[in-house]
Write a protein that holds these residues in place. Structure first.
Motif, PDB file in Angstrom:
ATOM      1  N   ILE A 201       0.827  -1.205   0.000  1.00  0.00           N
ATOM      2  CA  ILE A 201       0.000   0.000   0.000  1.00  0.00           C
ATOM      3  C   ILE A 201       0.863   1.257   0.000  1.00  0.00           C
ATOM      4  CG2 ILE A 201      -0.236   0.104   2.526  1.00  0.00           C
ATOM      5  CD1 ILE A 201      -3.186   0.919   2.073  1.00  0.00           C
ATOM      6  N   ASP A 202       0.559   2.163  -0.897  1.00  0.00           N
ATOM      7  CA  ASP A 202       1.146   3.500  -0.939  1.00  0.00           C
ATOM      8  C   ASP A 202      -0.027   4.462  -0.966  1.00  0.00           C
ATOM      9  OD1 ASP A 202       2.243   5.966  -1.554  1.00  0.00           O
ATOM     10  OD2 ASP A 202       3.675   5.177  -3.012  1.00  0.00           O
ATOM     11  N   HIS A 203      -0.250   5.182   0.167  1.00  0.00           N
ATOM     12  CA  HIS A 203      -1.479   5.963   0.287  1.00  0.00           C
ATOM     13  C   HIS A 203      -1.593   7.038  -0.792  1.00  0.00           C
ATOM     14  CE1 HIS A 203       1.253   8.662   2.500  1.00  0.00           C
ATOM     15  NE2 HIS A 203       0.410   9.622   2.183  1.00  0.00           N
ATOM     16  N   TYR A 204      -0.476   7.446  -1.404  1.00  0.00           N
ATOM     17  CA  TYR A 204      -0.563   8.441  -2.465  1.00  0.00           C
ATOM     18  C   TYR A 204      -1.394   7.940  -3.639  1.00  0.00           C
ATOM     19  CZ  TYR A 204       2.125  12.590  -1.335  1.00  0.00           C
ATOM     20  OH  TYR A 204       2.506  13.786  -0.824  1.00  0.00           O
ATOM     21  N   LEU A 205      -1.341   6.634  -3.888  1.00  0.00           N
ATOM     22  CA  LEU A 205      -2.084   6.092  -5.023  1.00  0.00           C
ATOM     23  C   LEU A 205      -3.580   6.017  -4.754  1.00  0.00           C
ATOM     24  CD1 LEU A 205       0.273   3.278  -6.336  1.00  0.00           C
ATOM     25  CD2 LEU A 205       0.134   5.669  -6.993  1.00  0.00           C
ATOM     26  N   GLY A 206      -3.995   6.227  -3.516  1.00  0.00           N
ATOM     27  CA  GLY A 206      -5.418   6.233  -3.204  1.00  0.00           C
ATOM     28  C   GLY A 206      -6.066   7.589  -3.309  1.00  0.00           C
ATOM     29  N   LYS A 207      -5.275   8.626  -3.577  1.00  0.00           N
ATOM     30  CA  LYS A 207      -5.841   9.969  -3.685  1.00  0.00           C
ATOM     31  C   LYS A 207      -6.707  10.074  -4.939  1.00  0.00           C
ATOM     32  CE  LYS A 207      -2.218  12.350  -1.104  1.00  0.00           C
ATOM     33  NZ  LYS A 207      -3.111  12.908  -0.069  1.00  0.00           N
ATOM     34  N   GLU A 208      -7.814  10.785  -4.804  1.00  0.00           N
ATOM     35  CA  GLU A 208      -8.749  10.929  -5.916  1.00  0.00           C
ATOM     36  C   GLU A 208      -8.061  11.471  -7.172  1.00  0.00           C
ATOM     37  OE1 GLU A 208     -12.501  10.454  -7.627  1.00  0.00           O
ATOM     38  OE2 GLU A 208     -11.884   9.922  -5.594  1.00  0.00           O
ATOM     39  N   THR A 209      -7.205  12.466  -6.983  1.00  0.00           N
ATOM     40  CA  THR A 209      -6.578  13.095  -8.134  1.00  0.00           C
ATOM     41  C   THR A 209      -5.590  12.168  -8.818  1.00  0.00           C
ATOM     42  OG1 THR A 209      -6.636  15.060  -6.740  1.00  0.00           O
ATOM     43  CG2 THR A 209      -5.601  15.291  -8.878  1.00  0.00           C
ATOM     44  N   VAL A 210      -4.880  11.338  -8.044  1.00  0.00           N
ATOM     45  CA  VAL A 210      -3.948  10.389  -8.643  1.00  0.00           C
ATOM     46  C   VAL A 210      -4.704   9.418  -9.539  1.00  0.00           C
ATOM     47  CG1 VAL A 210      -2.325   8.530  -8.159  1.00  0.00           C
ATOM     48  CG2 VAL A 210      -2.285  10.610  -6.777  1.00  0.00           C
ATOM     49  N   GLN A 211      -5.832   8.918  -9.048  1.00  0.00           N
ATOM     50  CA  GLN A 211      -6.630   8.020  -9.871  1.00  0.00           C
ATOM     51  C   GLN A 211      -7.184   8.745 -11.094  1.00  0.00           C
ATOM     52  OE1 GLN A 211      -9.270   5.315  -7.552  1.00  0.00           O
ATOM     53  NE2 GLN A 211      -8.401   6.363  -5.773  1.00  0.00           N
TER      54      GLN A 211
END
Length: 483
Positions: A175-185
Motif C-alpha cells: 500500500i502507498d497511500h498516495y495512489l489512493g488519492k482521488e486526483t492520482v486516480q
C-alpha cells in the motif's frame, strides 16, 4: 450528485498493530467512514491484534478515543455504536505462539480475510509464516503491507522472498497511500478517458513535467528513523516514482491491475541514470525556536537529505527530449503536492511582442485541495489592444462535486476497500518495487561514495538555491509552491 458505491460481501479484517499510531490515525478512522457510508456490510468483522494486554471493551474504548481525535466532524452515536459492535481484540505475539489460536477462531473461512500488517517490516516474514502455520491462509486471504518496502534492492528482494514463501503475488497488497488519492486516480481518467489530452501527451507537445511534494513540517519526533532513510528513500523511491509512472506510462490494453502495472514497470526500466549535476540535496536550517535538521536528527554530522530535486529522463519514443523535474522536501514554504504538465509554446505567434510568451499548463493538485487546473491563454478584457493573459479553468473537487461527495474520501478508505474487492490496480507489484530500487540505489551510492553534503536551505523557502538553478540553466523555472 449521488455517488455510486460498489457493494462488497461481508469480510474479516485483522489489523496487526491494531493499537499503534497508524491504526489510530488512519486505518480505523477510514474504516469508520466506510461504515458510515454503508460500505461495510452486516456480518463483517474488524479485529485489532497487538501485544497490549487489553480486552475487547478496553480496545473499543481506545478506538472511540482515536475516532474522537482523528475523525473529522461529528460522531453520530448510533453509527459509532454500530461500528464498535463489529470490533474485537486479540493479544498476539507476532514472533511467538501466544494468541494465534484465539485469532484463528475469530477469522472465518467462508468470507474474504484480509490481514493488515500495520507493523515494522522486520515482522512481515514472521506474521506471514504464522498465518500459514495456523491455517489462516486460503485463496481468498489477502495481506496488506506498508512501506518501507526495503531500504535498497537487496532488502526489498529479501522482503519479497519472505512474503512469497507463504502468499501468491495476487494476495499481496503493497500500500502507498498516495495512489489512493482521488486526483492520482484521475490521472488515468484524464489521460485515457479524454480525446483532448492523449494525442498531446508526448515530447512533441510537452516541454517538461514537474512533480512537487512539499511539506511544511520537519522530522521532529521521527528524526532517528528519518535519518536512516532521507527524502530519496522516504519519498522519491515510492511516492514520486509512482506519480512519474502514471504520468509517463503508455495506455494499457485495458483497465486491469496487471495491465496497468506492466506499463508502470516499463517506465521505471526506461529511466536513465541521474547525473550528479542533475541532482540537488538539502537540509533545512533552524528558524527561531524551530530546530534545524541536524538538531532534529540528533546527529550534527548527518549527511541525510530532507530535500531532494532532480532532472530525470525517460528514454523511450514518447518522452525522448522531455525532462521530468522532481522535488520533495520538508520545512518548505507551503504544504502542496502537484503534477504540472507544461506544454510547449505555439510554433508561431501571430501577436506582437507586447502580447508576451504563453504556455498551456495542466496542473493536477494532490493536496491540500485536490483538483485540476488548465491554464488557457485568452485576451485580457478591456480596450487597449490585444493583450494576452493566462487564466485557469479550475475544477476543485470539493467545489465541483460537493464536500460530502465520494471525491472527499480519504486515500486509506479507497485502498482498504480495494483490498476487500481484490483489486490490485493501485498497489505496487513486487517487480515494480525491485525495479525502483535498482534505479535508486546507484544514485544513493554515488553521493555516498563522493561524500556529498546536502546544501542548507532556509525554513519556509522553496528549497536550496541549487534546486532553482537546476531549472534556470534549462531556461525554465519551478512553479511557485502554494497551498
Amino acid at each position: 450528485m449521488v455517488s455510486r458505491v460498489i457493494p462488497v460481501d461481508p469480510f474479516d479484517l485483522v489489523i496487526f498493530g491494531g493499537t499503534g499510531d497508524l491504526a489510530r490515525r488512519k486505518i480505523l478512522p477510514a474504516l469508520f467512514r466506510r461504515f458510515v457510508a454503508g460500505q461495510i456490510p452486516d456480518g463483517s468483522s474488524i479485529v485489532g491484534a497487538a501485544r497490549s494486554e487489553i480486552d475487547d471493551a478496553e480496545y473499543k474504548s481506545l478506538v472511540k478515543d482515536a475516532l474522537r481525535e482523528f475523525h473529522p466532524g461529528d460522531l453520530p452515536e448510533d453509527m459509532l455504536s454500530g461500528f464498535l459492535n463489529i470490533l474485537h481484540y486479540v493479544q498476539v505475539d507476532a514472533t511467538g505462539d501466544q494468541g494465534w489460536d484465539a485469532l484463528a477462531k475469530l477469522a472465518r473461512p467462508d468470507v474474504v480475510r484480509a490481514f493488515y500488517f500495520s507493523v515494522g517490516p522486520s515482522l512481515f516474514g514472521a506474521l506471514a509464516e504464522r498465518l500459514h502455520h495456523h491455517g489462516l491462509v486460503d485463496p481468498e486471504t489477502r495481506i496488506v503491507v506498508e512501506k518501507p518496502f526495503g531500504r535498497d534492492l537487496e532488502t526489498a528482494r529479501a522482503l519479497n522472498t519472505s512474503l512469497a514463501a507463504h502468499f501468491e503475488e495476487c494476495q499481496i497488497y503493497r500500500i502507498d497511500h498516495y495512489l489512493g488519492k482521488e486526483t492520482v486516480q484521475n490521472l488515468m481518467a484524464i489521460r485515457f478517458g479524454n480525446m483532448l489530452f492523449e494525442p498531446l501527451w508526448n515530447s512533441q507537445y510537452v516541454d517538461h513535467i514537474q512533480i512537487t511534494v512539499a511539506e511544511t513540517v520537519g522530522v521532529q519526533g521521527r528524526g532517528e528513523y528519518y535519518d536512516r532513510s532521507g527524502a530519496m528513500r522516504d519519498m522519491v523511491q515510492n511516492h514520486l516514482m509512482q506519480l512519474l509512472c502514471l504520468i509517463a506510462m503508455e495506455p494499457p490494453a485495458k483497465f486491469d491491475p496487471d495491465a496497468v502495472r506492466d506499463e508502470k514497470l516499463k517506465v521505471i526500466r526506461a529511466l536513465d541514470p541521474v547525473e550528479p549535476a542533475d541532482l540537488v540535496r538539502g537540509q533545512y536550517l533552524a528558524d527561531g525556536d524551530r530546530a534545524g535538521y541536524l538538531e532534529d536528527a540528533e546527529d550534527p554530522a548527518s549527511k541525510t537529505e530532507s530535500f531532494a530535486a532532480m532532472k530525470v529522463h525517460v528514454s523511450n519514443w514518447r518522452w525522448a527530449g522531455t525532462p521530468f523535474y522532481l522535488r520533495t522536501g520538508k520545512r518548505l514554504k507551503a504544504r502542496a503536492s502537484e503534477i504540472a504538465v507544461v506544454f510547449k509554446e505555439t510554433p508561431h505567434s501571430i501577436f506582437d511582442e507586447d502580447a508576451g510568451r504563453h504556455r498551456n499548463t495542466l496542473s493536477i493538485r494532490l493536496q491540500p485541495n485536490e483538483g485540476i487546473d488548465l491554464d488557457v491563454t485568452i485576451k485580457e478584457p478591456g480596450p487597449g489592444g490585444m493583450r494576452l493573459i493566462d487564466v485557469p479553468l479550475d475544477m476543485t473537487f470539493s467545489e465541483a462535486l460537493g464536500p460530502e461527495s465520494e471525491a472527499s474520501a480519504d486515500a486509506y478508505e479507497r485502498l482498504i476497500m480495494d483490498v476487500i474487492r481484490g483489486n490490485q490496480t493501485l498497489f505496487m507489484r513486487g517487480d515494480e518495487v525491485e525495479a525502483a530500487w535498482a534505479w535508486t540505489d546507484p544514485i544513493i551510492q554515488g553521493w555516498e561514495t563522493r561524500g556529498d553534503r546536502p546544501e542548507p536551505y532556509e525554513t519556509g523557502s522553496s528549497g536550496p538555491e541549487d534546486a532553482l538553478a537546476l531549472m534556470h540553466r534549462d531556461g525554465r523555472r519551478w512553479r511557485e509552491i502554494r497551498e
